[in-house]
Write an enzyme that holds these catalytic residues in place. Structure first.
Site, PDB file in Angstrom:
ATOM      1  N   CYS A 203      -3.047  33.327  10.623  1.00  0.00           N
ATOM      2  CA  CYS A 203      -2.814  33.946  11.929  1.00  0.00           C
ATOM      3  C   CYS A 203      -2.492  32.907  12.985  1.00  0.00           C
ATOM      4  CB  CYS A 203      -4.037  34.763  12.328  1.00  0.00           C
ATOM      5  SG  CYS A 203      -4.269  36.089  11.163  1.00  0.00           S
ATOM      6  N   GLU A 204      -1.364  32.296  12.843  1.00  0.00           N
ATOM      7  CA  GLU A 204      -0.864  31.293  13.785  1.00  0.00           C
ATOM      8  C   GLU A 204       0.658  31.366  13.745  1.00  0.00           C
ATOM      9  OE1 GLU A 204      -2.345  28.567  15.483  1.00  0.00           O
ATOM     10  OE2 GLU A 204      -4.386  28.709  14.699  1.00  0.00           O
TER      11      GLU A 204
ATOM     12  N   GLU B  11       0.830  -1.209   0.000  1.00  0.00           N
ATOM     13  CA  GLU B  11       0.000   0.000   0.000  1.00  0.00           C
ATOM     14  C   GLU B  11       0.863   1.257   0.000  1.00  0.00           C
ATOM     15  OE1 GLU B  11      -2.283  -0.447   3.601  1.00  0.00           O
ATOM     16  OE2 GLU B  11      -3.598  -1.965   2.757  1.00  0.00           O
ATOM     17  N   PRO B  12       1.702   1.450  -1.008  1.00  0.00           N
ATOM     18  CA  PRO B  12       2.577   2.625  -0.990  1.00  0.00           C
ATOM     19  C   PRO B  12       1.816   3.912  -1.281  1.00  0.00           C
ATOM     20  CG  PRO B  12       2.770   1.515  -3.090  1.00  0.00           C
ATOM     21  CD  PRO B  12       1.860   0.660  -2.249  1.00  0.00           C
ATOM     22  N   GLY B  13       2.184   4.961  -0.600  1.00  0.00           N
ATOM     23  CA  GLY B  13       1.610   6.274  -0.890  1.00  0.00           C
ATOM     24  C   GLY B  13       2.741   7.238  -1.195  1.00  0.00           C
ATOM     25  N   ARG B  14       3.428   7.638  -0.120  1.00  0.00           N
ATOM     26  CA  ARG B  14       4.463   8.668  -0.223  1.00  0.00           C
ATOM     27  C   ARG B  14       5.547   8.353  -1.258  1.00  0.00           C
ATOM     28  NH1 ARG B  14       5.570  11.762   4.486  1.00  0.00           N
ATOM     29  NH2 ARG B  14       4.747   9.987   5.622  1.00  0.00           N
TER      30      ARG B  14
ATOM     31  N   TYR C 221       4.350  18.031  11.766  1.00  0.00           N
ATOM     32  CA  TYR C 221       5.346  16.971  12.006  1.00  0.00           C
ATOM     33  C   TYR C 221       6.766  17.517  12.073  1.00  0.00           C
ATOM     34  CZ  TYR C 221       1.476  14.423   9.801  1.00  0.00           C
ATOM     35  OH  TYR C 221       0.250  13.937   9.451  1.00  0.00           O
TER      36      TYR C 221
ATOM     37  N   ARG D 252       2.276  20.013   6.876  1.00  0.00           N
ATOM     38  CA  ARG D 252       3.312  19.083   7.350  1.00  0.00           C
ATOM     39  C   ARG D 252       4.430  19.744   8.165  1.00  0.00           C
ATOM     40  NH1 ARG D 252       6.236  16.128   4.947  1.00  0.00           N
ATOM     41  NH2 ARG D 252       5.849  14.267   6.192  1.00  0.00           N
TER      42      ARG D 252
ATOM     43  N   TYR E 126       0.405  13.806   1.204  1.00  0.00           N
ATOM     44  CA  TYR E 126      -0.106  14.366   2.458  1.00  0.00           C
ATOM     45  C   TYR E 126       0.007  15.888   2.454  1.00  0.00           C
ATOM     46  CZ  TYR E 126       0.482   9.472   3.509  1.00  0.00           C
ATOM     47  OH  TYR E 126       0.425   8.106   3.438  1.00  0.00           O
TER      48      TYR E 126
HETATM   49  N1  LLP Z   1      -1.548   1.820   4.533  1.00  0.00           N
HETATM   50  C1  LLP Z   1      -2.069   2.247   5.696  1.00  0.00           C
HETATM   51  C2  LLP Z   1      -2.980   1.379   6.451  1.00  0.00           C
HETATM   52  C3  LLP Z   1      -1.734   3.534   6.177  1.00  0.00           C
HETATM   53  O1  LLP Z   1      -2.245   3.953   7.324  1.00  0.00           O
HETATM   54  C4  LLP Z   1      -0.857   4.351   5.427  1.00  0.00           C
HETATM   55  C5  LLP Z   1      -0.501   5.700   5.897  1.00  0.00           C
HETATM   56  C6  LLP Z   1      -0.359   3.856   4.210  1.00  0.00           C
HETATM   57  C7  LLP Z   1      -0.718   2.573   3.804  1.00  0.00           C
HETATM   58  C8  LLP Z   1       0.552   4.643   3.324  1.00  0.00           C
HETATM   59  O2  LLP Z   1       1.757   4.942   3.915  1.00  0.00           O
HETATM   60  P1  LLP Z   1       2.938   5.636   3.069  1.00  0.00           P
HETATM   61  O3  LLP Z   1       3.400   4.625   2.042  1.00  0.00           O
HETATM   62  O4  LLP Z   1       2.397   6.843   2.411  1.00  0.00           O
HETATM   63  O5  LLP Z   1       3.951   5.941   4.079  1.00  0.00           O
HETATM   64  N2  LLP Z   1       0.204  12.563   7.170  1.00  0.00           N
HETATM   65  C9  LLP Z   1       1.469  11.932   7.457  1.00  0.00           C
HETATM   66  C10 LLP Z   1       1.496  10.486   7.015  1.00  0.00           C
HETATM   67  C11 LLP Z   1       0.387   9.642   7.607  1.00  0.00           C
HETATM   68  C12 LLP Z   1       0.392   8.220   7.096  1.00  0.00           C
HETATM   69  C13 LLP Z   1      -0.817   7.501   7.500  1.00  0.00           C
HETATM   70  N3  LLP Z   1      -0.924   6.176   6.994  1.00  0.00           N
HETATM   71  C14 LLP Z   1       2.578  12.748   6.809  1.00  0.00           C
HETATM   72  O6  LLP Z   1       2.295  13.772   6.210  1.00  0.00           O
HETATM   73  O7  LLP Z   1       3.741  12.387   6.914  1.00  0.00           O
END
Ligand code: LLP
Length: 417
Positions: free
Chosen positions: A342-343, A273-276, A316, A312, A371
């Site tokens: 205004c923060e 499940e890649p996102g970033r 973070y 972000r 994100y």
């Molecule tokens: N699968 C599940 C169940 C997740 O909770 C997440 C991310 C992913 C996959 C994808 O993860 P990635 O490959 O993108 O690392 N908002 C934060 C990141 C929160 C991630 C939440 N879960 C940021 O901006 O760094």
């Protein structure tokens, strides 16, 4: 590797100068590179090509329809965490049999929507959720296919807000309760247990936590086999980190090789499940300098994007490189790059060495594909920025800049006022 490069001191996205987009779209806006997205997706997916596997893009990282469409066209799947994300994934043409649904708080309505849509699998995170799903599926005359999300309790080194695989996190079912949960699931008439899943955290730049988690999941898999469960899917979640500053995360190929070695010859489909890692470095935020000012000990560069557009850095304490859209200033200064919200927390960079930006200059905030827009808000009643996709020489707005009317959409003044 990405396609944001300078040509004669002008920042380009692929073959389009950023200044050309600014003329048409104004600022601030997010700009995504199609070539970068497709390259990252293919590299990741192909790293696992000799395995039965499915790459499900994590929709929460960037949920724009045009971005999701790219994955649909590449036969990718989606990892979703809400009914809204399911709606988007389906609208973009991702087929339901490639959609997996995680999250600790799925509502009955969301479960119904997912069941009627025939998604591939629910990643169930608690006994109560399992019972609720069983009841809802039964009332609909259906069976829900599930994976049980295990919390493998592995050490990760990332920001505490994005650690998910420790025992104190709310995600998944603890290792010691896992077999018992599988047993209860087996007793439920409308549940079909087919998988095991985990997600240990995000922006992980070290491979060991993934391998530790996989080893623990494999151990449970062996136990489940002995108990005569027919487990077909092992979902390792997302989490592979990227370079924002000087991090050196493993290349997807290295990550895949290491996982395959630990996995061995299991007869299962691996889900990732890649996102970033796909979208993070495929997008940037373009903003314009409104003013500069100096106090006794600080210099501020005030831009027209704010923490509502990209939260972000303040949430973070994350690093995003700051680059000029046109290289015009040779002088470098130490300054804070801040927004109009205004923060005090409305900043993109603090005490950072950057070009001596002046009013009117355009600034690129890098690594803002993941994100970033997906976490944007309307705080301070600021319309959210436009999003633009570039493909070669072409560019297109993939989300219009919000208007003031968008800001009050759905609001009503009651008659008693
Ligand atoms: N699968 C599940 C169940 C997740 O909770 C997440 C991310 C992913 C996959 C994808 O993860 P990635 O490959 O993108 O690392 N908002 C934060 C990141 C929160 C991630 C939440 N879960 C940021 O901006 O760094």
């Amino acid at each position: 590797m990405n396609h944001f490069v300078y040509k004669n001191d002008d920042l380009f996205c692929e073959d389009v100068p950023i200044t050309g987009i600014v003329e048409k779209v104004g600022t601030p806006f997010y700009c995504y590179s199609h070539a970068t997205i497709t390259r990252h997706f293919r590299v990741f997916r192909d790293a696992f090509k000799d395995l039965d596997h499915l790459t499900c893009f994590s929709v929460k990282s960037n949920s724009n329809l045009a971005i999701l469409k790219i994955f649909a066209l590449h036969e990718g799947g989606a990892d979703i965490v809400s009914g809204g994300e399911l709606f988007r994934a389906l609208k973009a043409g991702i087929t339901p049999d490639k959609i997996v649904y995680s999250g600790v708080g799925k509502t009955p309505e969301e479960m119904k929507f997912a069941l009627t849509s025939n998604i591939s699998m629910f990643n169930v995170e608690s006994e109560q959720e399992l019972q609720a799903l069983n009841t809802i599926a039964g009332a609909m005359g259906r069976k829900a296919t599930v994976a049980i999300r295990i919390n493998p309790e592995v050490e990760t080194h990332t920001h505490p807000y994005i650690m998910t695989g420790h025992s104190e996190n709310k995600f998944g079912i603890s290792l010691e309760n896992s077999l018992q949960t599988y047993e209860s699931a087996r007793q439920m008439k409308n549940i079909d247990v087919k998988g095991i899943s985990c997600h240990i955290g995000s922006q992980l730049t070290d491979i060991d936590p993934f391998l530790n988690a996989l080893r623990k999941l494999k151990d449970i898999l062996q136990e489940l086999k002995k108990m005569a469960f027919d487990i077909r899917f092992l979902n390792l979640g997302g989490g592979l980190g990227i370079t924002y500053e000087d991090e050196k995360p493993p290349h997807p190929l290295e990550y895949a090789m290491a996982l395959k070695e630990v996995l061995g010859k299991e007869n299962i489909t691996l889900i990732l499940e890649p996102g970033r890692v796909i979208i993070g470095n495929a997008g940037i935020l373009i903003t314009q300098v409104l003013y500069t000012k100096s106090t006794k000990n600080k210099r501020f560069v005030i831009v027209d994007a704010g923490m509502n557009d990209l939260i972000r850095p303040t949430l973070y304490n994350s690093f995003h490189a700051i680059q000029p859209v046109k290289i015009i200033h040779s002088e470098m200064v130490v300054a804070d790059l801040v927004g109009p919200v205004c923060e005090t927390g409305d900043f993109f960079a603090k005490d950072r060495k950057m070009p001596a930006f002046q009013s009117g200059d355009l600034v690129a905030i890098m690594s803002a594909g993941a994100y970033s827009f997906s976490m944007a808000s309307n705080y301070n009643s600021r319309p959210r920025p436009a999003e633009v996709m570039v493909k070669g020489k072409l560019f297109s707005i993939i989300r219009s800049r919000e208007t003031y009317d968008d800001l009050i959409h759905g609001e009503m003044i009651p008659e008693f006022l």
